[in-house]
Scaffold this motif. Structure first.
Motif, PDB file in Angstrom:
ATOM      1  N   GLN A   1       0.824  -1.205   0.000  1.00 39.43           N
ATOM      2  CA  GLN A   1       0.000   0.000   0.000  1.00 39.43           C
ATOM      3  C   GLN A   1       0.861   1.259   0.000  1.00 39.43           C
ATOM      4  OE1 GLN A   1      -3.519   0.332  -0.152  1.00 39.43           O
ATOM      5  NE2 GLN A   1      -3.302  -1.810  -0.763  1.00 39.43           N
ATOM      6  N   LYS A   2       1.924   1.238   0.761  1.00 40.66           N
ATOM      7  CA  LYS A   2       2.814   2.401   0.817  1.00 40.66           C
ATOM      8  C   LYS A   2       3.465   2.656  -0.541  1.00 40.66           C
ATOM      9  CE  LYS A   2       4.931   0.979   4.665  1.00 40.66           C
ATOM     10  NZ  LYS A   2       5.853   1.000   5.837  1.00 40.66           N
ATOM     11  N   ASP A   3       3.792   1.592  -1.255  1.00 35.61           N
ATOM     12  CA  ASP A   3       4.372   1.753  -2.595  1.00 35.61           C
ATOM     13  C   ASP A   3       3.366   2.395  -3.553  1.00 35.61           C
ATOM     14  OD1 ASP A   3       6.716   0.621  -1.707  1.00 35.61           O
ATOM     15  OD2 ASP A   3       6.296  -1.375  -2.543  1.00 35.61           O
ATOM     16  N   LEU A   4       2.103   1.989  -3.463  1.00 31.71           N
ATOM     17  CA  LEU A   4       1.071   2.584  -4.316  1.00 31.71           C
ATOM     18  C   LEU A   4       0.877   4.067  -4.003  1.00 31.71           C
ATOM     19  CD1 LEU A   4      -1.570  -0.298  -4.208  1.00 31.71           C
ATOM     20  CD2 LEU A   4      -0.189   0.385  -6.184  1.00 31.71           C
ATOM     21  N   ILE A   5       0.917   4.399  -2.714  1.00 30.03           N
ATOM     22  CA  ILE A   5       0.777   5.799  -2.301  1.00 30.03           C
ATOM     23  C   ILE A   5       1.952   6.629  -2.815  1.00 30.03           C
ATOM     24  CG2 ILE A   5       0.796   7.334  -0.291  1.00 30.03           C
ATOM     25  CD1 ILE A   5      -0.727   5.051   1.196  1.00 30.03           C
ATOM     26  N   ALA A   6       3.153   6.095  -2.665  1.00 31.78           N
ATOM     27  CA  ALA A   6       4.345   6.811  -3.130  1.00 31.78           C
ATOM     28  C   ALA A   6       4.293   7.034  -4.635  1.00 31.78           C
ATOM     29  CB  ALA A   6       5.598   6.035  -2.743  1.00 31.78           C
ATOM     30  N   ALA A   7       3.815   6.035  -5.369  1.00 36.37           N
ATOM     31  CA  ALA A   7       3.718   6.178  -6.822  1.00 36.37           C
ATOM     32  C   ALA A   7       2.697   7.245  -7.196  1.00 36.37           C
ATOM     33  CB  ALA A   7       3.345   4.830  -7.449  1.00 36.37           C
ATOM     34  N   TRP A   8       1.564   7.264  -6.492  1.00 36.66           N
ATOM     35  CA  TRP A   8       0.542   8.284  -6.770  1.00 36.66           C
ATOM     36  C   TRP A   8       1.118   9.675  -6.567  1.00 36.66           C
ATOM     37  CZ3 TRP A   8      -2.038  12.503  -5.222  1.00 36.66           C
ATOM     38  CH2 TRP A   8      -3.300  12.760  -5.754  1.00 36.66           C
ATOM     39  N   ILE A   9       1.800   9.889  -5.454  1.00 35.61           N
ATOM     40  CA  ILE A   9       2.351  11.209  -5.153  1.00 35.61           C
ATOM     41  C   ILE A   9       3.412  11.598  -6.172  1.00 35.61           C
ATOM     42  CG2 ILE A   9       3.705  12.516  -3.458  1.00 35.61           C
ATOM     43  CD1 ILE A   9       2.240  10.917  -1.273  1.00 35.61           C
ATOM     44  N   SER A  10       4.303  10.657  -6.505  1.00 32.98           N
ATOM     45  CA  SER A  10       5.364  10.944  -7.469  1.00 32.98           C
ATOM     46  C   SER A  10       4.787  11.317  -8.829  1.00 32.98           C
ATOM     47  CB  SER A  10       6.286   9.736  -7.595  1.00 32.98           C
ATOM     48  OG  SER A  10       7.281   9.960  -8.579  1.00 32.98           O
ATOM     49  N   ASN A  11       3.800  10.556  -9.292  1.00 32.74           N
ATOM     50  CA  ASN A  11       3.192  10.845 -10.589  1.00 32.74           C
ATOM     51  C   ASN A  11       2.421  12.162 -10.572  1.00 32.74           C
ATOM     52  OD1 ASN A  11       4.179   8.527 -11.805  1.00 32.74           O
ATOM     53  ND2 ASN A  11       2.372   7.308 -11.266  1.00 32.74           N
ATOM     54  N   TYR A  12       1.735  12.425  -9.472  1.00 33.97           N
ATOM     55  CA  TYR A  12       0.981  13.674  -9.357  1.00 33.97           C
ATOM     56  C   TYR A  12       1.917  14.870  -9.466  1.00 33.97           C
ATOM     57  CZ  TYR A  12      -1.923  17.369  -7.378  1.00 33.97           C
ATOM     58  OH  TYR A  12      -2.602  18.549  -7.177  1.00 33.97           O
ATOM     59  N   ARG A  13       3.014  14.811  -8.757  1.00 33.62           N
ATOM     60  CA  ARG A  13       3.951  15.936  -8.766  1.00 33.62           C
ATOM     61  C   ARG A  13       4.645  16.095 -10.115  1.00 33.62           C
ATOM     62  NH1 ARG A  13       6.502  15.030  -2.656  1.00 33.62           N
ATOM     63  NH2 ARG A  13       4.915  16.283  -1.568  1.00 33.62           N
ATOM     64  N   ALA A  14       4.750  15.009 -10.854  1.00 38.74           N
ATOM     65  CA  ALA A  14       5.374  15.053 -12.176  1.00 38.74           C
ATOM     66  C   ALA A  14       4.365  15.327 -13.292  1.00 38.74           C
ATOM     67  CB  ALA A  14       6.092  13.738 -12.457  1.00 38.74           C
ATOM     68  N   ASP A  15       3.109  15.619 -12.911  1.00 40.75           N
ATOM     69  CA  ASP A  15       2.034  15.865 -13.880  1.00 40.75           C
ATOM     70  C   ASP A  15       1.788  14.670 -14.783  1.00 40.75           C
ATOM     71  OD1 ASP A  15       1.217  18.461 -13.106  1.00 40.75           O
ATOM     72  OD2 ASP A  15       2.926  19.332 -14.151  1.00 40.75           O
ATOM     73  N   LYS A  16       1.969  13.476 -14.235  1.00 40.35           N
ATOM     74  CA  LYS A  16       1.681  12.246 -14.967  1.00 40.35           C
ATOM     75  C   LYS A  16       0.333  11.694 -14.510  1.00 40.35           C
ATOM     76  CE  LYS A  16       6.565  10.903 -15.445  1.00 40.35           C
ATOM     77  NZ  LYS A  16       7.580   9.856 -15.104  1.00 40.35           N
ATOM     78  N   PRO A  17      -0.285  10.804 -15.284  1.00 38.63           N
ATOM     79  CA  PRO A  17      -1.552  10.194 -14.852  1.00 38.63           C
ATOM     80  C   PRO A  17      -1.381   9.460 -13.524  1.00 38.63           C
ATOM     81  CG  PRO A  17      -1.146   9.757 -17.173  1.00 38.63           C
ATOM     82  CD  PRO A  17       0.112  10.368 -16.635  1.00 38.63           C
ATOM     83  N   VAL A  18      -2.372   9.557 -12.666  1.00 36.45           N
ATOM     84  CA  VAL A  18      -2.328   8.893 -11.364  1.00 36.45           C
ATOM     85  C   VAL A  18      -3.419   7.829 -11.312  1.00 36.45           C
ATOM     86  CG1 VAL A  18      -1.348  10.851 -10.125  1.00 36.45           C
ATOM     87  CG2 VAL A  18      -3.834  10.655 -10.351  1.00 36.45           C
ATOM     88  N   SER A  19      -3.191   6.821 -10.469  1.00 39.86           N
ATOM     89  CA  SER A  19      -4.151   5.722 -10.349  1.00 39.86           C
ATOM     90  C   SER A  19      -4.274   5.296  -8.894  1.00 39.86           C
ATOM     91  CB  SER A  19      -3.697   4.524 -11.192  1.00 39.86           C
ATOM     92  OG  SER A  19      -4.531   3.404 -10.959  1.00 39.86           O
ATOM     93  N   THR A  20      -5.504   4.980  -8.497  1.00 37.93           N
ATOM     94  CA  THR A  20      -5.741   4.440  -7.158  1.00 37.93           C
ATOM     95  C   THR A  20      -5.992   2.932  -7.203  1.00 37.93           C
ATOM     96  OG1 THR A  20      -8.097   4.982  -7.350  1.00 37.93           O
ATOM     97  CG2 THR A  20      -6.672   6.622  -6.296  1.00 37.93           C
ATOM     98  N   ALA A  21      -5.751   2.314  -8.342  1.00 37.08           N
ATOM     99  CA  ALA A  21      -5.960   0.864  -8.476  1.00 37.08           C
ATOM    100  C   ALA A  21      -5.087   0.112  -7.477  1.00 37.08           C
ATOM    101  CB  ALA A  21      -5.632   0.415  -9.896  1.00 37.08           C
ATOM    102  N   GLY A  22      -5.699  -0.823  -6.776  1.00 40.12           N
ATOM    103  CA  GLY A  22      -4.972  -1.636  -5.807  1.00 40.12           C
ATOM    104  C   GLY A  22      -4.933  -1.053  -4.410  1.00 40.12           C
ATOM    105  N   MET A  23      -5.292   0.219  -4.259  1.00 40.14           N
ATOM    106  CA  MET A  23      -5.313   0.822  -2.930  1.00 40.14           C
ATOM    107  C   MET A  23      -6.519   0.307  -2.144  1.00 40.14           C
ATOM    108  SD  MET A  23      -4.403   4.858  -3.500  1.00 40.14           S
ATOM    109  CE  MET A  23      -2.817   5.420  -4.132  1.00 40.14           C
ATOM    110  N   LEU A  24      -6.378   0.266  -0.832  1.00 37.66           N
ATOM    111  CA  LEU A  24      -7.529  -0.031   0.008  1.00 37.66           C
ATOM    112  C   LEU A  24      -8.627   0.987  -0.278  1.00 37.66           C
ATOM    113  CD1 LEU A  24      -5.714  -0.731   3.399  1.00 37.66           C
ATOM    114  CD2 LEU A  24      -6.736  -2.431   1.864  1.00 37.66           C
ATOM    115  N   PRO A  25      -9.896   0.596  -0.193  1.00 38.34           N
ATOM    116  CA  PRO A  25     -10.976   1.516  -0.570  1.00 38.34           C
ATOM    117  C   PRO A  25     -10.935   2.869   0.135  1.00 38.34           C
ATOM    118  CG  PRO A  25     -11.830  -0.704  -0.318  1.00 38.34           C
ATOM    119  CD  PRO A  25     -10.393  -0.756   0.123  1.00 38.34           C
ATOM    120  N   THR A  26     -10.653   2.881   1.431  1.00 40.93           N
ATOM    121  CA  THR A  26     -10.638   4.163   2.149  1.00 40.93           C
ATOM    122  C   THR A  26      -9.481   5.048   1.674  1.00 40.93           C
ATOM    123  OG1 THR A  26      -9.371   3.095   3.923  1.00 40.93           O
ATOM    124  CG2 THR A  26     -11.766   3.272   4.215  1.00 40.93           C
ATOM    125  N   ILE A  27      -8.348   4.438   1.360  1.00 44.95           N
ATOM    126  CA  ILE A  27      -7.206   5.213   0.880  1.00 44.95           C
ATOM    127  C   ILE A  27      -7.467   5.701  -0.543  1.00 44.95           C
ATOM    128  CG2 ILE A  27      -4.753   5.115   0.316  1.00 44.95           C
ATOM    129  CD1 ILE A  27      -4.393   3.196   2.640  1.00 44.95           C
TER     130      ILE A  27
END
Length: 327
Positions: free
Chosen positions: A198-224
């Protein structure tokens, strides 16, 4: 007879014949064409005195003038700080942040983070113009996100504040803070391998967001996943907020500003071990560590609501405010 004499002596000590009693005034002010509402607390003082005056800034979210997010979260952080500072003869102004208070006034549509700073700057100007205010003793006290905002407002207003009290201040970019807080929760709730995924998915979301790349919540726990979908929907607000790195702001705080920085060893929102970059940027400002105290300045494990501020925080605040106190 004896009790009447004692009562008279106490009354004379608290309020001289030429004194003005403590009072609260409801005040409105304008920012971005919208009306904001606040409370000015003026402590008892001698008639004609000009007092040190502190603007109180709340933490994140729709937090009202008292430091609450009603109906569930009611620690009264800011009203308790106003009481504490008033005991030292410092007047205070606190206001309903956008989305809070009886009116729940929302910021203009499409506004970015700067709208909150402009509201705080307008509140500072309102405090400055009060007849009891000493313009050379303006102060800003901020809790959590309000600590970061205290620095931002402090370097933009004139006259600049003589002192800043940064109480459990936000000291990282907002997405880094969310990452840290979620990591602690995941480590406590899941087996190590699942938490790490889960932490890896969160880190990827943040990294992509800051780089103006597409972001995805696939695989994250529903609340996250829901949290990050909500963050993404904030648009310019989140991007402008996440662009603020508090140590960069701290480097712009003028030398000679009297600064208090606190952290609580039981604070999981802003842990003490994240503060060194902020302290370095403040030219080596010393940290006041509050042992066993959480983010709302209560002993670890205490309820959020209905608690007094920790004595250690009150002591730190008293020492910081000493140059401006009237008694």
């Amino acid at each position: 007879m004896h009790s009447l004499v004692v009562a008279a002596m106490v009354a004379a000590t608290v309020m001289p014949a030429t004194g003005v009693p403590a009072t609260d005034r409801e005040i409105t002010f304008q920012s971005d064409g919208l009306t904001a509402y606040g409370t000015l607390h003026v402590p008892a003082h001698k008639r004609g005195d000009r007092l040190a005056a502190a603007l109180l800034l709340p933490g994140s979210g729709p937090t009202d003038r008292n430091g609450n997010q009603l109906p569930a979260i009611e620690p009264n952080t800011l009203s308790l700080l106003a009481d504490a500072l008033g005991q030292d003869g410092i007047m205070t102004f606190r206001f309903d942040k956008y989305g809070s208070g009886p009116t729940h006034t929302l910021p203009p549509a499409g506004a970015d983070y700067s709208v909150f700073l402009r509201q705080a700057e307008a509140a500072y100007t309102t405090l400055l113009k009060q007849p009891e205010t000493n313009p050379s003793r303006m102060l800003i006290v901020g809790h959590s996100e309000g600590g970061m905002n205290a620095m931002l407002v402090g370097i933009s207003v004139r006259p600049r504040p003589a002192g800043l009290a940064l109480l459990a201040p936000q000291d990282q970019r907002i997405l880094d803070m969310i990452d840290l807080q979620l990591a602690e929760q995941l480590d406590a709730a899941l087996p190590a391998d699942q938490a790490q995924a889960q932490k890896d998915l969160i880190a990827a979301w943040i990294s992509n967001y800051r780089a103006d790349k597409p972001v995805s919540t696939a695989g994250m726990l529903p609340t996250i996943a829901q949290l990050f979908q909500t963050l993404l929907a904030q648009g310019d607000f989140l991007r402008s907020d996440d662009a603020i790195y508090p140590p960069d702001v701290a480097r712009r705080v003028p030398a000679g500003t009297r600064v208090l920085v606190t952290c609580g060893t039981a604070d999981t929102n802003v842990p003490c071990d994240t503060t060194p970059p902020l302290l370095t940027a403040l030219r080596g400002e010393k940290l006041v560590t509050l042992t066993g105290i959480d983010h709302f300045f209560h002993p670890a494990g205490s309820p959020v609501n209905g608690q007094p501020l920790a004595p250690a925080l009150l002591t730190a605040l008293h020492h910081w405010s000493r140059p401006w106190t009237s008694h």
